[in-house]
Design a protein around this motif. Structure first.
Motif, PDB file in Angstrom:
ATOM      1  N   UNK A 175      -3.603  -0.564 -64.941  1.00  0.00           N
ATOM      2  CA  UNK A 175      -2.757   0.506 -65.469  1.00  0.00           C
ATOM      3  C   UNK A 175      -1.629  -0.052 -66.330  1.00  0.00           C
ATOM      4  N   UNK A 176      -1.469  -1.387 -66.342  1.00  0.00           N
ATOM      5  CA  UNK A 176      -0.435  -1.998 -67.198  1.00  0.00           C
ATOM      6  C   UNK A 176      -1.063  -2.370 -68.528  1.00  0.00           C
ATOM      7  N   UNK A 177      -0.558  -1.815 -69.608  1.00  0.00           N
ATOM      8  CA  UNK A 177      -1.084  -2.179 -70.930  1.00  0.00           C
ATOM      9  C   UNK A 177      -0.075  -3.110 -71.580  1.00  0.00           C
ATOM     10  N   UNK A 178      -0.567  -4.083 -72.326  1.00  0.00           N
ATOM     11  CA  UNK A 178       0.356  -4.879 -73.144  1.00  0.00           C
ATOM     12  C   UNK A 178       0.977  -3.925 -74.155  1.00  0.00           C
ATOM     13  N   UNK A 179       2.235  -4.167 -74.551  1.00  0.00           N
ATOM     14  CA  UNK A 179       2.793  -3.297 -75.593  1.00  0.00           C
ATOM     15  C   UNK A 179       1.954  -3.519 -76.843  1.00  0.00           C
ATOM     16  N   UNK A 180       1.888  -2.510 -77.699  1.00  0.00           N
ATOM     17  CA  UNK A 180       1.018  -2.661 -78.871  1.00  0.00           C
ATOM     18  C   UNK A 180       1.492  -3.826 -79.742  1.00  0.00           C
ATOM     19  N   UNK A 181       2.805  -4.066 -79.773  1.00  0.00           N
ATOM     20  CA  UNK A 181       3.317  -5.176 -80.589  1.00  0.00           C
ATOM     21  C   UNK A 181       2.906  -6.518 -79.986  1.00  0.00           C
ATOM     22  N   UNK A 182       3.011  -6.632 -78.659  1.00  0.00           N
ATOM     23  CA  UNK A 182       2.602  -7.890 -78.001  1.00  0.00           C
ATOM     24  C   UNK A 182       1.104  -8.133 -78.186  1.00  0.00           C
ATOM     25  N   UNK A 183       0.322  -7.075 -77.992  1.00  0.00           N
ATOM     26  CA  UNK A 183      -1.128  -7.215 -78.146  1.00  0.00           C
ATOM     27  C   UNK A 183      -1.462  -7.629 -79.574  1.00  0.00           C
ATOM     28  N   UNK A 184      -0.767  -7.019 -80.522  1.00  0.00           N
ATOM     29  CA  UNK A 184      -1.042  -7.338 -81.928  1.00  0.00           C
ATOM     30  C   UNK A 184      -0.673  -8.778 -82.263  1.00  0.00           C
ATOM     31  N   UNK A 185       0.413  -9.251 -81.663  1.00  0.00           N
ATOM     32  CA  UNK A 185       0.852 -10.627 -81.933  1.00  0.00           C
ATOM     33  C   UNK A 185      -0.243 -11.622 -81.513  1.00  0.00           C
ATOM     34  N   UNK A 186      -0.846 -11.368 -80.351  1.00  0.00           N
ATOM     35  CA  UNK A 186      -1.897 -12.284 -79.885  1.00  0.00           C
ATOM     36  C   UNK A 186      -3.152 -12.122 -80.758  1.00  0.00           C
ATOM     37  N   UNK A 187      -3.491 -10.879 -81.100  1.00  0.00           N
ATOM     38  CA  UNK A 187      -4.675 -10.666 -81.944  1.00  0.00           C
ATOM     39  C   UNK A 187      -4.489 -11.338 -83.308  1.00  0.00           C
ATOM     40  N   UNK A 188      -3.270 -11.281 -83.839  1.00  0.00           N
ATOM     41  CA  UNK A 188      -2.989 -11.931 -85.133  1.00  0.00           C
ATOM     42  C   UNK A 188      -3.110 -13.448 -84.995  1.00  0.00           C
ATOM     43  N   UNK A 189      -2.670 -13.961 -83.856  1.00  0.00           N
ATOM     44  CA  UNK A 189      -2.792 -15.401 -83.608  1.00  0.00           C
ATOM     45  C   UNK A 189      -4.271 -15.797 -83.552  1.00  0.00           C
ATOM     46  N   UNK A 190      -5.048 -14.989 -82.850  1.00  0.00           N
ATOM     47  CA  UNK A 190      -6.491 -15.262 -82.751  1.00  0.00           C
ATOM     48  C   UNK A 190      -7.118 -15.259 -84.151  1.00  0.00           C
ATOM     49  N   UNK A 191      -6.709 -14.292 -84.966  1.00  0.00           N
ATOM     50  CA  UNK A 191      -7.260 -14.229 -86.341  1.00  0.00           C
ATOM     51  C   UNK A 191      -6.892 -15.506 -87.107  1.00  0.00           C
ATOM     52  N   UNK A 192      -5.696 -15.997 -86.853  1.00  0.00           N
ATOM     53  CA  UNK A 192      -5.250 -17.218 -87.518  1.00  0.00           C
ATOM     54  C   UNK A 192      -6.067 -18.433 -87.064  1.00  0.00           C
ATOM     55  N   UNK A 193      -6.392 -18.451 -85.774  1.00  0.00           N
ATOM     56  CA  UNK A 193      -7.224 -19.534 -85.243  1.00  0.00           C
ATOM     57  C   UNK A 193      -8.611 -19.478 -85.905  1.00  0.00           C
ATOM     58  N   UNK A 194      -9.143 -18.260 -86.033  1.00  0.00           N
ATOM     59  CA  UNK A 194     -10.443 -18.100 -86.695  1.00  0.00           C
ATOM     60  C   UNK A 194     -10.355 -18.590 -88.144  1.00  0.00           C
ATOM     61  N   UNK A 195      -9.233 -18.300 -88.786  1.00  0.00           N
ATOM     62  CA  UNK A 195      -9.038 -18.755 -90.172  1.00  0.00           C
ATOM     63  C   UNK A 195      -9.063 -20.286 -90.250  1.00  0.00           C
ATOM     64  N   UNK A 196      -8.353 -20.925 -89.315  1.00  0.00           N
ATOM     65  CA  UNK A 196      -8.349 -22.403 -89.287  1.00  0.00           C
ATOM     66  C   UNK A 196      -9.754 -22.949 -89.061  1.00  0.00           C
ATOM     67  N   UNK A 197     -10.540 -22.256 -88.240  1.00  0.00           N
ATOM     68  CA  UNK A 197     -11.892 -22.739 -87.915  1.00  0.00           C
ATOM     69  C   UNK A 197     -12.869 -22.477 -89.062  1.00  0.00           C
ATOM     70  N   UNK A 198     -12.572 -21.442 -89.862  1.00  0.00           N
ATOM     71  CA  UNK A 198     -13.541 -21.043 -90.893  1.00  0.00           C
ATOM     72  C   UNK A 198     -12.826 -20.903 -92.237  1.00  0.00           C
ATOM     73  N   UNK A 199     -12.449 -19.691 -92.586  1.00  0.00           N
ATOM     74  CA  UNK A 199     -11.747 -19.458 -93.860  1.00  0.00           C
ATOM     75  C   UNK A 199     -10.996 -18.134 -93.758  1.00  0.00           C
ATOM     76  N   UNK A 200     -10.130 -17.899 -94.710  1.00  0.00           N
ATOM     77  CA  UNK A 200      -9.375 -16.651 -94.744  1.00  0.00           C
ATOM     78  C   UNK A 200     -10.296 -15.447 -94.847  1.00  0.00           C
ATOM     79  N   UNK A 201     -11.358 -15.573 -95.633  1.00  0.00           N
ATOM     80  CA  UNK A 201     -12.309 -14.463 -95.814  1.00  0.00           C
ATOM     81  C   UNK A 201     -12.975 -14.081 -94.502  1.00  0.00           C
TER      82      UNK A 201
END
Ligand code: PEP
Length: 251
Positions: A175-201
């Protein structure tokens, strides 16, 4: 623009008649919108019937786990070949409940992700930190390691096709949800990790869901965030009406 992907994870719930009733109630009511994908990840015994009942509809069917081998002496396991043969299209890999109760590791997750792609299944790869890790400021590092190890060795196009579900363990079923800002911060970090592993595209293409006590009342705010492309939903995906509302939020 990335599409929104709303996936229900029924966990170990329902019996066959209830699963079938859900499909009967939902299939013709889902929005006819190519920008949103609706998936229900069901226990193995329901998969043949759900695949049959959802044919030609907008509801896709996924499994909640699989073995990484094609066949063999693995009593009680289900292989990617079997899932593909049934017409299943998605498979959840490395859910925190499997990591906790069934000894899944980043290494088994990686083997399963490769096996999924080798058999034409789309993996929904779950990552996320425990409460202790969050309190010790290890969220970013932990999710980064899970992504790097879990997706190791994939071709860039396979990474692009992977669905990543960021699910903080402390928010699952609590029943505890991460705040949308906190969740987004981690999702953005994950996207950045994917970028480092592959490419911006590739990083721009990969779908990253949030999961953890998502329900019709909180999904809208989560989906307005820049890096949250959908949700992996447990409890609130069990009822047809609630699932339908979650999918509608993605339109
Ligand atoms: C899940 O099963 O992945 C999940 C996020 O569960 P819940 O939505 O019930 O927290």
């Amino acid at each position: 623009m990335r599409k929104k992907v709303i996936a229900g994870n029924w966990k170990m719930n329902k019996v066959l008649t209830e699963a079938e009733q859900f499909a009967d109630n939902v299939t013709d009511k889902l929005p006819n919108d190519d920008n949103v994908e609706a998936i229900v990840c069901a226990p193995f015994p329901f998969l043949p019937s759900l695949v049959e009942k959802t044919k030609g509809s907008r509801l896709q069917v996924g499994a909640q786990n699989m073995h990484f081998e094609d066949s063999g002496a693995f009593t009680g396991e289900v292989s990617p070949v079997m899932l593909k043969d049934l017409g299943v299209t998605y498979v959840v890999i490395g859910h925190s409940e499997r990591r906790e109760h069934f000894a899944e590791t980043d290494q088994t997750v990686n083997k399963k992700v490769h096996a999924a792609f080798n058999h034409g299944l789309t993996p929904i790869v779950c990552v996320g930190e425990s409460l202790e890790q969050r309190e010790a400021n290890q969220t970013m590092n932990h999710t980064e390691q899970q992504i790097k190890k879990g997706l190791e060795g994939l071709r860039h196009d396979q990474v692009a096709d992977t669905i990543i579900a960021y699910e903080p363990i402390w928010a699952i079923g609590t029943g505890k949800t991460a705040s949308s800002a906190d969740a987004n911060e981690v999702c953005a970090h994950i996207r950045n990790v994917v970028k480092e592993m592959t490419s911006g595209d590739i990083a721009e293409q990969v779908v990253i869901q949030y999961g953890g006590s998502v329900k019709p009342a909180n999904i809208d705010e989560l989906l307005t965030q820049s890096d949250i492309d959908g949700a992996l939903v447990g409890g609130a995906s069990l009822e047809a009406e609630s699932f339908q509302q979650l999918v509608e939020a993605g339109t």
